[in-house]
Each structure stands twice: as structure tokens, then as C-alpha cells.
Scaffold this active site. Structure first.
Site, mmCIF file in Angstrom:
data_model
loop_
_atom_site.group_PDB
_atom_site.id
_atom_site.type_symbol
_atom_site.label_atom_id
_atom_site.label_comp_id
_atom_site.label_asym_id
_atom_site.label_seq_id
_atom_site.Cartn_x
_atom_site.Cartn_y
_atom_site.Cartn_z
ATOM 1 N N GLY A 295 -2.045 -1.029 7.453
ATOM 2 C CA GLY A 295 -3.336 -0.749 7.015
ATOM 3 C C GLY A 295 -2.609 0.148 8.492
ATOM 4 N N LYS B 255 11.430 -8.133 5.529
ATOM 5 C CA LYS B 255 9.938 -6.974 5.605
ATOM 6 C C LYS B 255 9.139 -6.626 6.968
ATOM 7 C CE LYS B 255 5.852 -6.366 3.003
ATOM 8 N NZ LYS B 255 5.268 -6.425 1.695
ATOM 9 N N GLU C 68 8.845 -11.800 5.773
ATOM 10 C CA GLU C 68 8.440 -10.468 6.428
ATOM 11 C C GLU C 68 7.508 -11.541 7.643
ATOM 12 O OE1 GLU C 68 4.714 -9.978 3.784
ATOM 13 O OE2 GLU C 68 3.574 -8.211 5.254
HETATM 14 P P1 13P Z 1 0.321 -3.743 3.194
HETATM 15 O O1 13P Z 1 1.740 -2.626 2.730
HETATM 16 O O2 13P Z 1 -0.906 -3.518 2.670
HETATM 17 O O3 13P Z 1 0.437 -4.367 4.715
HETATM 18 O O4 13P Z 1 0.565 -4.662 2.692
HETATM 19 C C1 13P Z 1 1.816 -5.719 3.026
HETATM 20 C C2 13P Z 1 2.252 -6.742 2.521
HETATM 21 O O5 13P Z 1 3.024 -7.401 1.265
HETATM 22 C C3 13P Z 1 0.937 -7.942 3.338
HETATM 23 O O6 13P Z 1 1.639 -9.765 3.102
#
Ligand code: 13P
Length: 349
Positions: free
Chosen positions: A263, A219, A177
């Protein structure tokens, strides 16, 4: 045989119209969200909230895997059943966030580097024993004057790749991510440029560190203008620019892309994922799915308010969001799904 297992798990996580549920807010983030709604910031309140989530009736209809935290993976439902077992019984694959958070990067004002590699091999072995089958690590890139710097992008990419290689060694699917934040007044074009650079660098490092692309998931953020940018863009433009950026950077060997919500409102996140699948699904090498936290949980959290009497209604709201995102995976989400009358009918039917 680890390789085959990794491939199978990664494929299962993005199969059909299901996606991931990120319920891995750190204790401090979870407490901040609780504080805003007047919910006590205690371990018991966090446990009760996570029990509400994992026991949502039908959660498995649209959720293939759930990302837990170190605290949550050790917690149990009121009846004594560990959350991992509750998820497994529903056919949902348990996952775990293993990074130790994004910290200020030395000599790089305004930039972050994610920590947590020390001792990771041992922690992965323990989580695997506890039933986790996939893992998440988040890197944070901030757009601003002169940032993100090359050094910040490269340090985070290298860290993500080292984490991913350790996960695969342990038989766990890494969810990689790299999040380019929405904060700021940058344009869509600037976000696209930065996201493309970040993803190129990340996949270069994943290759160099011998990560098997078939056994991982990406991600990323959607490509969006900054929250304070005066020029906001239509859903279709965002879908086009995001998919173009991913086509330029993500190798076809990667089985799936599971967006974070970052967000965006719950409705916008669903609409944008939907638009990408409507326009491109049949032509893409990877599945376009979701791994939302806020965009799935926030409406439910606001209904719950820490009160047992609202738990069932909160679960309905959570289920509704997973259903909307399942529809978005198929390219069948439509705005009327959010209409209160449709919603009430859907709850009854
Ligand atoms: P959000 O979908 O709230 O951005 O969170 C995803 C997430 O896992 C952040 O690390």
C-alpha cells in the site's frame, strides 16, 4: 536432485537486478480495484488485463518471475497462447499463489489466519505440471491494541512452514510471505518489534519443519510506521530499521528477500528499496529485491481503465515501474526517473 533444482530456481528469481511481479490478486481483490476505475468486473476483463501485463514489451528486462492465480494460470492470450507459455517464451519463470486467503481467526477478534493447506499436495502437483516453478502463500498480521497475539503469530508461522515443506517436496520454491500490515497508527518502533517477533517465529518453524533455507525466498513487509501514525519517517531511517530487523532474523542461507509493497506509493516503494541497497547491498548475505503488486501495477491499471486504446500506454507505465525497481536493486534509482520529461525520453529511447 530436487534440492539442487530448488536452489537454482530460487537463485534465478533474485539474480542481477530483476525482481518478481505479483499479479496474483484474488478475483475479489482484482474486481474491487476494477470497480474503483469503472472497469467491468468480469472474467474477460481480468483476462484482458493480465494479457496486457504478460505481453508488456521488455517485461523480462527487470522481471524474473511472475506470480499468477488459479484463474490466470489457466488463461490464454488472444492468439491462444497460454499465459504460462507467454512468460516462458520471455524467459520469465511462472509462479502461483496457492493460499485460500486470510480468514478471521476463531477466538481472536481482529486477527487473521490463512487457509489453504487441505489438498495442497495435489494442487501443487497440478500447478507444477502446468509449468509453475515457484509458489506464494501470504499470512497477515495486524497491529492493534494487544495484537498480534502469540497464538496468531505461531499459528500463521506454523502454517507457512507446513506450506513451504509441501512446496519443496513438490520441487517448487516457496515464497514465504508474513505480512505485517501498515494499517493503524502504530509507530515505526512498534512495527519493528512485531516484524522481528514474527520473522523469528517463522524461521523457527521453517527450521523445525525441515524447510531447506537455500531453496526458498522470504517476502516480508518493509518496517514502516502505520499509515495513520502522526510521526512518519525518512527513507533512510526506514531503510536502516528494516535492514537491522532482517539482519537479526533472516539466516544468511536464504538467497533473497523480495519485499511486498503493502500500500506504499509506487515511488516510495522504489525509493526505500533503493536506500537499502545504496547503504547495505555490499554487506548483506541475501539479495534485497521486490515482489510488488500495487507498486508496479497501479499506475498502469489507472491508465488502462479497461480500454484497449490505452493498453500500449499502460504497458509503458508498467515497464517504467519495473525499470525503476530494477534500478533500486542496483542502488541507482533517483527521483528524476519519475519526472515526466525523463519518462517520455525513456519511453522513446
Ligand atoms: P502488494 O505489493 O500490493 O502489497 O502485493 C504484494 C502481494 O503479493 C500481496 O500478497
Amino acid at each position: 536432485m530436487i534440492a539442487q533444482e530448488l536452489v537454482n530456481t530460487a537463485k534465478k528469481l533474485v539474480a542481477g537486478d530483476k525482481g518478481l511481479l505479483a499479479m496474483d490478486e484474488s478475483n475479489s481483490t482484482c474486481n474491487k480495484r476494477f470497480a474503483k476505475l469503472g472497469i467491468p468486473q468480469t472474467e474477460e476483463a481480468r483476462r484482458a488485463y493480465r494479457e496486457l501485463i504478460v505481453t508488456t514489451p521488455g517485461l523480462e528486462d527487470y522481471i524474473s518471475g511472475a506470480i499468477l492465480t488459479d484463474e490466470t494460470i489457466r488463461q490464454k492470450a488472444k492468439d491462444g497462447m497460454p499465459f504460462v507459455k507467454v512468460l516462458e517464451a520471455a524467459g520469465i519463470i511462472p509462479g502461483i499463489k496457492v493460499d485460500a486467503g486470510a480468514k478471521d481467526m476463531a477466538a481472536h477478534p481482529g486477527e487473521k489466519i490463512t487457509e489453504g493447506l487441505d489438498g495442497l499436495r495435489d494442487r501443487l502437483a497440478e500447478y507444477s505440471q502446468m509449468g509453475a516453478r515457484f509458489v506464494k502463500w501470504r499470512a497477515v498480521l495486524v497491529i492493534g491494541g494487544g495484537i498480534p497475539s502469540r497464538s496468531c503469530i505461531e499459528a500463521n508461522a506454523q502454517t507457512l512452514a507446513r506450506y513451504a515443506a509441501l512446496c519443496q517436496e513438490a520441487g517448487l520454491v516457496p515464497v514465504v510471505e508474513p505480512e505485517v500490515l501498515m494499517d493503524g497508527d502504530h509507530t515505526l518502533e512498534r512495527c519493528s518489534e512485531v516484524t522481528e517477533d514474527v520473522l523469528h517465529t517463522v524461521f523457527g518453524q521453517l527450521y523445525r519443519q525441515r524447510v531447506m533455507l537455500e531453496g526458498m525466498l522470504l517476502k516480508p513487509n518493509m518496517v514502516l510506521p502505520g499509515l495513520d501514525c502522526p510521526k512518519q519517517e525518512t527513507t533512510d531511517v526506514i531503510a536502516d530499521v528494516t535492514v537491522r530487523c532482517l539482519l537479526r532474523t533472516v539466516p544468511p542461507a536464504v538467497p533473497g528477500i523480495t519485499f511486498l509493497s503493502g500500500g506504499q506509493s509506487a515511488e516510495l516503494a522504489s525509493a526505500r528499496l533503493n536506500a537499502m541497497n545504496v547503504s547495505f547491498k555490499s554487506r548483506l548475505p541475501w539479495a534485497l529485491s521486490f515482489s510488488f503488486a500495487r507498486a508496479v501495477q497501479q499506475p498502469a491499471l489507472e491508465i488502462w481503465q479497461g480500454k484497449e486504446i490505452f493498453a500500449a500506454e499502460a504497458q509503458e507505465a508498467l515497464y517504467h515501474r519495473t525499470k525503476c525497481n530494477g534500478a533500486a536493486r542496483r542502488g541507482e534509482y533517483y527521483a528524476a526517473m519519475e519526472n515526466p520529461v525523463t519518462l517520455r525520453k525513456a519511453r522513446k529511447g
